[in-house]
Design a protein around this motif. Structure first.
Motif, mmCIF file in Angstrom:
data_model
loop_
_atom_site.group_PDB
_atom_site.id
_atom_site.type_symbol
_atom_site.label_atom_id
_atom_site.label_comp_id
_atom_site.label_asym_id
_atom_site.label_seq_id
_atom_site.Cartn_x
_atom_site.Cartn_y
_atom_site.Cartn_z
ATOM 1 N N GLU A 24 3.119 -6.763 14.127
ATOM 2 C CA GLU A 24 2.647 -7.764 12.539
ATOM 3 C C GLU A 24 3.068 -8.926 13.537
ATOM 4 N N ASN B 219 1.046 -12.359 14.560
ATOM 5 C CA ASN B 219 1.207 -12.979 13.363
ATOM 6 C C ASN B 219 1.743 -14.808 14.196
ATOM 7 N N LYS C 72 -4.383 -2.806 9.529
ATOM 8 C CA LYS C 72 -3.704 -3.554 10.017
ATOM 9 C C LYS C 72 -4.227 -4.953 10.547
ATOM 10 N N LEU D 238 -4.208 -9.251 8.286
ATOM 11 C CA LEU D 238 -3.110 -10.270 8.361
ATOM 12 C C LEU D 238 -4.593 -11.347 8.709
#
Length: 234
Positions: free
Chosen positions: A156, A160, A180, A184
């Motif tokens: 992540e 990100n 997921k 995000l």
């Protein structure tokens, strides 16, 4: 002198195979094709099928799609050894791979095992995300903009960082990490700026413009990619 050729097939449409790729397929003696599941149909082989001579020897070989690195390395070593023997016997050998051979391709693992022992040549192919942006007629980047390509399997933090840093972000292999990725994108307010494309350039291609209503529990094609256009209207 015999040679080993890596040939990018492009994203799926046989018409997107390059002229050089077609010419190479017509002159080789033996063609290796990747098989993700044992006795499964090779998509790469179906793409190039219209251009293959009837006399061409075809060897479909299994490449395990598993997390066990040792199992994958054993397969790479065995297949590389077989290719080496074929080339050293005087055969021109090809290996086909979806998209471009240098972008998330199994071919790269064979190349690193063979390039010091036999002559090799790699034929570029059209990457899936380039095909997608052309079909959408939305530029990936312009002027001073930047873009990033990340696998959905990355952490992540990595994803990100890409979403925060680059003008356009291409997220590949999203089918196995869809919950997921949606989370995000939602956290950063980017669902409306994102496009989900499955089976690009193929007859069953699907496109979802804006992902606000995406059901992250839905099963989607393995060949699915999300493009996040932070600086475009979609």
């Amino acid at each position: 002198m015999a040679k080993f050729y890596g040939i990018g097939t492009g994203p799926g449409d046989s018409d997107l195979l390059t002229v050089k790729g077609q010419k190479t397929l017509e002159m080789i003696d033996c063609l290796y094709t990747p098989e993700p599941k044992r006795k499964s149909k090779s998509l790469a082989l179906s793409i190039v099928a219209p251009f293959l001579p009837e006399s061409l020897e075809i060897k479909q070989r299994h490449f395990p799609m598993v997390n066990n690195l040792s199992e994958k390395e054993n397969a790479w070593n065995d297949i590389a050894k077989e290719i080496l023997e074929d080339v050293q016997s005087g055969k021109n050998v090809g290996f086909i791979t979806l998209g471009d051979p240098m972008v998330y391709s199994t071919y790269s693992y064979l190349l690193e095992r063979l390039s010091d022992h036999i002559e090799t040549e790699t034929i570029p192919g059209i990457s899936s995300f380039c095909s997608m942006s052309n079909a959408l007629q939305i530029p990936l980047v312009m002027d001073e903009e930047t873009y990033s390509v990340v696998p959905a399997t990355a952490s992540e933090d990595v994803i990100n960082t890409a979403l925060e840093t680059f003008s356009t972000v291409i997220i590949m292999k999203v089918s196995i990490e869809l919950p997921k990725i949606k989370k995000l994108l939602e956290e950063k307010g980017l669902l409306a700026s994102s496009v989900l494309i499955s089976n690009a350039s193929m007859e069953d291609e699907t496109v979802m413009m804006g992902l606000e209503n995406l059901d992250e529990t839905e099963r989607i094609s393995y060949f699915s990619t999300i493009i996040v256009y932070k600086t475009r209207k979609i």
